[in-house]
Write a protein that holds these residues in place. Structure first.
Motif, PDB file in Angstrom:
ATOM      1  N   TYR A  17      10.203   6.340   8.391  1.00  0.00           N
ATOM      2  CA  TYR A  17       8.747   6.314   8.418  1.00  0.00           C
ATOM      3  C   TYR A  17       8.158   6.902   9.692  1.00  0.00           C
ATOM      4  CZ  TYR A  17       9.662   3.471   4.364  1.00  0.00           C
ATOM      5  OH  TYR A  17      10.116   3.038   3.155  1.00  0.00           O
ATOM      6  N   ASP A  18       8.847   6.774  10.807  1.00  0.00           N
ATOM      7  CA  ASP A  18       8.347   7.375  12.052  1.00  0.00           C
ATOM      8  C   ASP A  18       8.347   8.895  11.944  1.00  0.00           C
ATOM      9  OD1 ASP A  18       7.876   4.918  13.232  1.00  0.00           O
ATOM     10  OD2 ASP A  18       9.809   4.863  14.282  1.00  0.00           O
ATOM     11  N   ASP A  19       9.419   9.452  11.370  1.00  0.00           N
ATOM     12  CA  ASP A  19       9.484  10.906  11.177  1.00  0.00           C
ATOM     13  C   ASP A  19       8.420  11.365  10.181  1.00  0.00           C
ATOM     14  OD1 ASP A  19      11.598  11.155  12.966  1.00  0.00           O
ATOM     15  OD2 ASP A  19      13.121  10.976  11.402  1.00  0.00           O
ATOM     16  N   ALA A  20       8.175  10.544   9.154  1.00  0.00           N
ATOM     17  CA  ALA A  20       7.130  10.866   8.172  1.00  0.00           C
ATOM     18  C   ALA A  20       5.766  10.908   8.854  1.00  0.00           C
ATOM     19  CB  ALA A  20       7.132   9.847   7.035  1.00  0.00           C
ATOM     20  N   LEU A  21       5.542   9.985   9.773  1.00  0.00           N
ATOM     21  CA  LEU A  21       4.275   9.939  10.503  1.00  0.00           C
ATOM     22  C   LEU A  21       4.113  11.166  11.401  1.00  0.00           C
ATOM     23  CD1 LEU A  21       1.715   8.354  11.045  1.00  0.00           C
ATOM     24  CD2 LEU A  21       2.955   7.058  12.794  1.00  0.00           C
ATOM     25  N   VAL A  22       5.196  11.595  12.020  1.00  0.00           N
ATOM     26  CA  VAL A  22       5.153  12.810  12.848  1.00  0.00           C
ATOM     27  C   VAL A  22       4.736  14.004  11.987  1.00  0.00           C
ATOM     28  CG1 VAL A  22       6.560  14.456  14.147  1.00  0.00           C
ATOM     29  CG2 VAL A  22       6.800  12.015  14.586  1.00  0.00           C
ATOM     30  N   ARG A  69       0.822  -1.204   0.000  1.00  0.00           N
ATOM     31  CA  ARG A  69       0.000   0.000   0.000  1.00  0.00           C
ATOM     32  C   ARG A  69       0.862   1.262   0.000  1.00  0.00           C
ATOM     33  NH1 ARG A  69      -4.211   1.039  -2.238  1.00  0.00           N
ATOM     34  NH2 ARG A  69      -5.410   2.645  -1.293  1.00  0.00           N
ATOM     35  N   LEU A  70       2.024   1.226   0.649  1.00  0.00           N
ATOM     36  CA  LEU A  70       2.915   2.378   0.721  1.00  0.00           C
ATOM     37  C   LEU A  70       3.381   2.782  -0.670  1.00  0.00           C
ATOM     38  CD1 LEU A  70       4.467   4.383   2.479  1.00  0.00           C
ATOM     39  CD2 LEU A  70       6.297   2.708   2.635  1.00  0.00           C
ATOM     40  N   GLY A  71       3.757   1.806  -1.500  1.00  0.00           N
ATOM     41  CA  GLY A  71       4.188   2.111  -2.864  1.00  0.00           C
ATOM     42  C   GLY A  71       3.089   2.782  -3.666  1.00  0.00           C
ATOM     43  N   HIS A  72       1.869   2.308  -3.494  1.00  0.00           N
ATOM     44  CA  HIS A  72       0.739   2.923  -4.187  1.00  0.00           C
ATOM     45  C   HIS A  72       0.546   4.369  -3.738  1.00  0.00           C
ATOM     46  CE1 HIS A  72      -3.205   3.499  -5.947  1.00  0.00           C
ATOM     47  NE2 HIS A  72      -3.649   3.852  -4.752  1.00  0.00           N
ATOM     48  N   ASN A  73       0.641   4.594  -2.425  1.00  0.00           N
ATOM     49  CA  ASN A  73       0.472   5.949  -1.896  1.00  0.00           C
ATOM     50  C   ASN A  73       1.541   6.891  -2.415  1.00  0.00           C
ATOM     51  OD1 ASN A  73      -1.801   5.244  -0.473  1.00  0.00           O
ATOM     52  ND2 ASN A  73      -0.716   4.859   1.430  1.00  0.00           N
ATOM     53  N   ILE A  74       2.770   6.392  -2.566  1.00  0.00           N
ATOM     54  CA  ILE A  74       3.838   7.231  -3.087  1.00  0.00           C
ATOM     55  C   ILE A  74       3.535   7.628  -4.525  1.00  0.00           C
ATOM     56  CG2 ILE A  74       6.283   7.252  -3.763  1.00  0.00           C
ATOM     57  CD1 ILE A  74       6.823   5.578  -1.227  1.00  0.00           C
ATOM     58  N   LYS A  75       2.998   6.697  -5.320  1.00  0.00           N
ATOM     59  CA  LYS A  75       2.630   7.017  -6.703  1.00  0.00           C
ATOM     60  C   LYS A  75       1.538   8.075  -6.750  1.00  0.00           C
ATOM     61  CE  LYS A  75       3.901   2.596  -8.716  1.00  0.00           C
ATOM     62  NZ  LYS A  75       3.404   1.360  -9.329  1.00  0.00           N
ATOM     63  N   SER A 109       7.060  15.166   5.232  1.00  0.00           N
ATOM     64  CA  SER A 109       6.633  13.782   5.354  1.00  0.00           C
ATOM     65  C   SER A 109       7.115  12.967   4.153  1.00  0.00           C
ATOM     66  CB  SER A 109       5.113  13.709   5.472  1.00  0.00           C
ATOM     67  OG  SER A 109       4.693  12.385   5.661  1.00  0.00           O
ATOM     68  N   LEU A 110       6.951  13.503   2.963  1.00  0.00           N
ATOM     69  CA  LEU A 110       7.417  12.817   1.758  1.00  0.00           C
ATOM     70  C   LEU A 110       8.938  12.673   1.747  1.00  0.00           C
ATOM     71  CD1 LEU A 110       5.073  14.519  -0.852  1.00  0.00           C
ATOM     72  CD2 LEU A 110       4.937  12.163  -0.006  1.00  0.00           C
ATOM     73  N   ASN A 111       9.647  13.694   2.216  1.00  0.00           N
ATOM     74  CA  ASN A 111      11.108  13.613   2.297  1.00  0.00           C
ATOM     75  C   ASN A 111      11.534  12.483   3.223  1.00  0.00           C
ATOM     76  OD1 ASN A 111      11.799  15.739   0.565  1.00  0.00           O
ATOM     77  ND2 ASN A 111      11.599  17.250   2.189  1.00  0.00           N
ATOM     78  N   TYR A 112      10.901  12.409   4.388  1.00  0.00           N
ATOM     79  CA  TYR A 112      11.256  11.357   5.338  1.00  0.00           C
ATOM     80  C   TYR A 112      10.911   9.975   4.785  1.00  0.00           C
ATOM     81  CZ  TYR A 112      12.426  14.795   8.914  1.00  0.00           C
ATOM     82  OH  TYR A 112      13.013  15.819   9.625  1.00  0.00           O
ATOM     83  N   MET A 113       9.821   9.881   4.045  1.00  0.00           N
ATOM     84  CA  MET A 113       9.499   8.605   3.416  1.00  0.00           C
ATOM     85  C   MET A 113      10.589   8.235   2.410  1.00  0.00           C
ATOM     86  SD  MET A 113       5.361   8.849   3.006  1.00  0.00           S
ATOM     87  CE  MET A 113       5.319   7.506   1.853  1.00  0.00           C
ATOM     88  N   GLY A 114      11.052   9.221   1.651  1.00  0.00           N
ATOM     89  CA  GLY A 114      12.121   8.971   0.695  1.00  0.00           C
ATOM     90  C   GLY A 114      13.410   8.534   1.360  1.00  0.00           C
ATOM     91  N   LEU A 115      13.609   8.965   2.595  1.00  0.00           N
ATOM     92  CA  LEU A 115      14.800   8.579   3.362  1.00  0.00           C
ATOM     93  C   LEU A 115      14.586   7.291   4.146  1.00  0.00           C
ATOM     94  CD1 LEU A 115      15.773  12.110   4.730  1.00  0.00           C
ATOM     95  CD2 LEU A 115      17.063  10.750   3.048  1.00  0.00           C
TER      96      LEU A 115
END
Length: 167
Positions: free
Chosen positions: A144-149, A3-9, A135-141
């Protein structure tokens, strides 16, 4: 995590659609370089767009530092320079906080003399924009916890903004 890959798209498509909107938001601040940066972003020349931004920081002027940071952080994100984008958007957050805490008398004096003499403090959507891209930057890195914050900060910021307006 399929699901994460889909959300990134989905986010990627939204970002591609929003890019002209975001860059046009700062057209008034740097009309000489903005069309050039916009054209480079639209053709995927993110590295060149960053060079133009870095070489022309002064064109934004002292009162438009926030716009410069937003533009730079956005282009860094598109260039997949996630650490640089995180740093730039952190500086933008600090700038927003700094401008938000300005005294009312200084704002009133500026308004009475010349509204354009005041530093640009950002629009509501730009405050949310910072958290979304962080959030997107942290996901790219892969953080995921930082992205959630940051995603939670989007919700908090939106609640804060909505509380300022009547229903």
């Amino acid at each position: 995590m399929p699901r994460l890959g889909h959300n990134i798209k989905v986010w990627g498509r939204a970002i591609a659609w929003l890019s002209p909107v975001v860059l046009l938001a700062s057209c008034a601040s740097a009309p000489r370089i903005q069309p050039q940066v916009d054209a480079m972003v639209n053709t995927g020349q993110y590295g060149k767009a960053l060079e133009v931004l870095n070489d022309n920081t002064a064109l934004y002027g002292k009162n438009n530092e926030l716009l410069y940071l937003l533009d730079k952080g956005y282009v860094q994100h598109l260039n997949r320079d996630f650490p640089g984008s995180v740093s730039t958007f952190d500086a933008a957050k600090q700038k927003v906080d700094q401008l938000y805490t300005k005294s009312l008398s200084a704002i009133a004096a500026t308004w009475a003399v010349n509204d354009y003499a005041a530093p640009y403090s950002g629009e509501d959507f730009e405050r949310v924009f910072i958290n979304i891209f962080q959030s997107l930057n942290y996901m790219g890195l892969g953080k995921y916890d930082d992205a959630l914050v940051e995603a939670r900060d989007v919700d908090s910021t939106l609640n804060s903004i909505n509380s300022q307006y009547k229903e």
